[in-house]
Write an enzyme that holds these catalytic residues in place. Structure first.
Site, PDB file in Angstrom:
ATOM      1  N   HIS A 118      35.933  96.980  31.377  1.00  0.00           N
ATOM      2  CA  HIS A 118      36.326  96.882  32.885  1.00  0.00           C
ATOM      3  C   HIS A 118      37.016  96.305  34.019  1.00  0.00           C
ATOM      4  O   HIS A 118      37.683  97.145  34.553  1.00  0.00           O
ATOM      5  CB  HIS A 118      34.670  97.071  33.592  1.00  0.00           C
ATOM      6  CG  HIS A 118      33.812  98.045  32.905  1.00  0.00           C
ATOM      7  ND1 HIS A 118      33.301  98.682  32.370  1.00  0.00           N
ATOM      8  CD2 HIS A 118      33.829  99.271  33.546  1.00  0.00           C
ATOM      9  CE1 HIS A 118      32.422  99.387  31.804  1.00  0.00           C
ATOM     10  NE2 HIS A 118      33.048  99.805  32.937  1.00  0.00           N
TER      11      HIS A 118
ATOM     12  N   GLU B 248      29.096 110.493  26.132  1.00  0.00           N
ATOM     13  CA  GLU B 248      30.292 109.250  26.119  1.00  0.00           C
ATOM     14  C   GLU B 248      28.750 109.217  24.731  1.00  0.00           C
ATOM     15  O   GLU B 248      29.749 107.864  24.165  1.00  0.00           O
ATOM     16  CB  GLU B 248      30.269 107.797  27.148  1.00  0.00           C
ATOM     17  CG  GLU B 248      28.669 108.216  27.978  1.00  0.00           C
ATOM     18  CD  GLU B 248      28.780 107.294  29.027  1.00  0.00           C
ATOM     19  OE1 GLU B 248      30.136 106.341  28.784  1.00  0.00           O
ATOM     20  OE2 GLU B 248      28.366 107.033  29.924  1.00  0.00           O
TER      21      GLU B 248
ATOM     22  N   ASP C  39      33.451 104.908  26.663  1.00  0.00           N
ATOM     23  CA  ASP C  39      32.397 105.003  25.574  1.00  0.00           C
ATOM     24  C   ASP C  39      31.944 105.615  24.196  1.00  0.00           C
ATOM     25  O   ASP C  39      32.057 105.398  23.214  1.00  0.00           O
ATOM     26  CB  ASP C  39      31.323 104.639  26.027  1.00  0.00           C
ATOM     27  CG  ASP C  39      30.705 103.592  27.167  1.00  0.00           C
ATOM     28  OD1 ASP C  39      31.010 102.409  26.339  1.00  0.00           O
ATOM     29  OD2 ASP C  39      30.085 104.064  27.673  1.00  0.00           O
TER      30      ASP C  39
ATOM     31  N   CYS D  97      36.839 112.019  32.398  1.00  0.00           N
ATOM     32  CA  CYS D  97      36.445 110.669  32.421  1.00  0.00           C
ATOM     33  C   CYS D  97      37.265 108.720  32.488  1.00  0.00           C
ATOM     34  O   CYS D  97      37.830 108.001  32.672  1.00  0.00           O
ATOM     35  CB  CYS D  97      35.933 110.461  33.807  1.00  0.00           C
ATOM     36  SG  CYS D  97      34.268 110.173  32.794  1.00  0.00           S
TER      37      CYS D  97
HETATM   38  C1  PEP Z   1      33.201 105.797  29.694  1.00  0.00           C
HETATM   39  O1  PEP Z   1      32.640 105.557  29.136  1.00  0.00           O
HETATM   40  O2  PEP Z   1      34.356 105.965  29.187  1.00  0.00           O
HETATM   41  C2  PEP Z   1      33.774 105.957  31.451  1.00  0.00           C
HETATM   42  C3  PEP Z   1      34.125 106.464  31.823  1.00  0.00           C
HETATM   43  O3  PEP Z   1      32.551 104.770  31.967  1.00  0.00           O
HETATM   44  P1  PEP Z   1      32.602 103.225  31.467  1.00  0.00           P
HETATM   45  O4  PEP Z   1      34.276 103.097  31.262  1.00  0.00           O
HETATM   46  O5  PEP Z   1      32.293 103.140  32.770  1.00  0.00           O
HETATM   47  O6  PEP Z   1      31.868 103.344  30.974  1.00  0.00           O
HETATM   48 MG    MG Z   2      31.061 105.131  29.597  1.00  0.00          MG
END
Ligand code: PEP
Ligand code: MG
Length: 577
Positions: A191, A433, A457, A504
């Protein structure tokens, strides 16, 4: 010293050249000693208190100006602790009665309060424990003559060097001065890397050794395009990278011409090119980069970098702002996804062996329903200010989705009974995910309004490779046919039920993945705002029909490398045609 080059993972594009600023937590070792003069020791303690308080005042003012009221409030709370006689008097009493050094008395009393507050079954009191811990660390550092870093006080151009940066550390960076950062650990989808992209700060993560190799103040070149960090470069190298930086900026200026263009493939297929955001402030970048909506609003950032849960009103304001600023364009808001590498210290959850597989996201929300319902109410109330879609993270079973949806509908009914307006057209979807959900997409598609594939994920769970661990980052393989087959299952399942499918995860903005995703029929591509224009320029030159015609071949390839080679060959041909 000779210039030295370190290799990591390019996590956020761009080039930065600035002095190193090490962000590290010093070790504060407290020893017990008998003192000669009680008076001198109390004076020494008072002096440390005074230094800490003037430092906190400065930090608070600076945070207010540069980072906003929210962040400043954290330091205001710390100042209150510092002047609290209930904490200070017992420390002085212990210095006097036990004839011990101030460090020991402070540590003893603070630990007693921290233990007491932490044991209470009351969120507010637990937060006080976190404040006391932070404040005593600062006073202790002054007593021991150790400097602790204050990233929110940085006031010259720097590149941050750290073992790791938590998302809340990243949230406190001032992009005016912080020109880039590099870390020992982390991967492209950790993140802090994602935040770097939304702040548009170049970043190189997962270097393994950057903290061991770089000293404070030394000149550093950070190349987020290739994942290179150069320590103490020669004048020629600086010139070379300044030129590289200018070329990159020129390329960005070319892409910028597409800001108001629709995203339509060469053969007329429109796809939605939308942005991932973490805070309402990110909307500025979305609009500047021509985003056609928001495909993922990671609401957990609203909960981080603070000492208590955001209220319903605070959340309402944030969601309303985002919806209004997007002026009717779609905004997909994801409910709280805490856990994994995103912690909320004030929730005081027990440490887990495998946080990415643990009590997180929807699992936690279904259990801590007060917190979940507050968020849902804020969202529902904001829904009349724009085009809101709500999605739940980390759905592993249909049961979880049904339960989350039922709670949402309950809160909606309650609001309506109170006479509060709620939009009747909110779509309710899920993140795909977790592999179980991708495999069962045909079943889910009958009940959800849309899917958004979270490949960050999905890839880590499918390949069983921790997204934070640079040693296994080679297994982050978006083009692996195993992943592509799962993605196809999800898109096909959605379309069969007349629903839409978006993505996403970071894969949606990946140059090699984009042609494949177009061919697979992905409807919505959601990515860091800073990647949108580059992706648009690529999509304008691709043919959906051509890409669809190679899908079968791609899905039957044996390795990710083979897929990558094929796509690159096709793209070279496209350019030459
Ligand atoms: C993902 O897991 O691809 C996602 C978009 O969520 P995050 O990156 O916040 O876990
Ligand atoms: Mg995620």
């Amino acid at each position: 010293m000779m210039a030295q080059s370190l290799k990591g993972i390019g996590a956020s594009a761009g080039i930065a050249i600035a002095k190193a600023y090490r962000l590290e937590e010093p070790e504060l070792v407290v020893e017990k000693c008998v003192i000669d003069s009680i008076e001198a020791e109390v004076q020494r303690f008072d002096a440390a208190l005074k230094q800490s308080s003037s430092e906190l005042e400065q930090i608070k003012e600076h945070a207010f100006k540069e980072l906003g009221e929210d962040k400043a409030a954290i330091f205001a709370a710390h100042l209150l602790v510092l002047s609290d006689p209930e904490l200070i008097n017992p420390i002085k009493y212990n210095i006097k009665s036990e004839q011990v050094n101030a460090e020991f008395a402070l540590d003893e009393v603070a630990n007693m309060f921290i233990g007491m507050f932490e044991a209470m079954d009351n969120e507010y009191m637990k937060e006080r424990a976190a404040d006391i811990r932070d404040v005593t660390k600062r006073v202790l550092a002054h007593l021991l003559g150790v400097t602790i870093p204050n990233p929110s006080m940085i006031s010259e151009e720097v590149i941050i060097i750290a073992a790791d940066l938590t998302p809340s550390d990243t949230a406190q960076l001032n992009r005016h001065y912080v020109k880039g950062f590099t870390t020992d650990i982390g991967g492209r989808t950790s993140h802090s890397a994602i935040m770097a992209r939304s702040l548009e700060i170049p970043a190189v993560v997962g270097t393994k050794t950057v903290t061991a190799e770089i000293e404070n103040g030394v000149l550093v070149i950070l190349d987020g395009l290739t994942g290179t960090v150069i320590v103490d470069p020669s004048a020629d190298m600086v010139k070379e990278y300044e030129a590289k930086k200018a070329t990159y900026e020129a390329q960005k200026a070319e892409w910028a011409k597409l800001v108001n263009e629709p995203t339509v493939s060469k053969d007329g297929q429109h796809v939605e090119l939308v942005a991932n955001i973490g805070t309402p402030e990110d909307i500025k970048g979305v609009l500047e980069n021509g985003g056609e909506g928001v495909g993922l609003y990671r609401t957990e950032f609203l909960y981080m970098g603070r000492t208590q849960l955001p209220t319903e009103e605070e959340q309402f304001d944030a969601y309303k702002t985002v919806l209004e600023r997007m002026e009717g364009k779609p905004v997909v808001v994801r409910t709280l996804d805490i856990g994994g590498d995103k912690e909320l210290p004030y929730l005081d959850l027990p440490k887990e062996m495998n946080p990415f597989l643990g009590f997180r996201a929807i699992r936690l929300c279904l259990e801590m329903q007060d917190m979940f319902r507050t968020q849902l109410r804020a969202l529902l109330r904001a829904s009349t200010f724009g085009n809101l879609k709500i999605m739940f993270p980390m759905i592993a079973t249909l049961g979880e989705f049904r339960q989350a949806k039922a709670i949402l509908l309950e809160e909606k009914a309650k609001l309506k009974a109170e006479g509060i307006a709620v939009s009747e057209t909110i779509e309710i979807g899920i993140m795909v995910e977790i592999p179980s959900t991708a495999v069962m997409a045909d079943i889910f598609a009958k009940e959800v309004d849309f899917f958004s594939i979270g490949t960050n994920d999905l890839i880590q769970y499918t390949m069983a490779a921790d997204r934070m661990n640079e040693r296994v980052s080679y297994l982050y393989q978006p083009y692996n046919p195993a992943i592509l087959r799962l993605v196809k299952m999800v898109i096909d399942a959605a379309h069969k039920e007349g629903k839409w499918a978006g993505m996403c995860g970071e894969m949606a903005g990946d140059e090699v993945a984009i042609p494949i995703l177009l061919g697979l029929g992905l409807d919505e591509f959601s990515m860091s705002a800073s990647s949108i224009l580059q992706a648009r320029s690529q999509l304008l030159n691709l043919s959906k029909a051509e890409m669809s015609s190679i899908i079968e071949q791609v899905l039957n390839m044996t390795t990710a490398e083979e897929v990558e080679r094929l796509i690159k060959e096709i793209e070279v041909k496209e350019v030459l045609v």
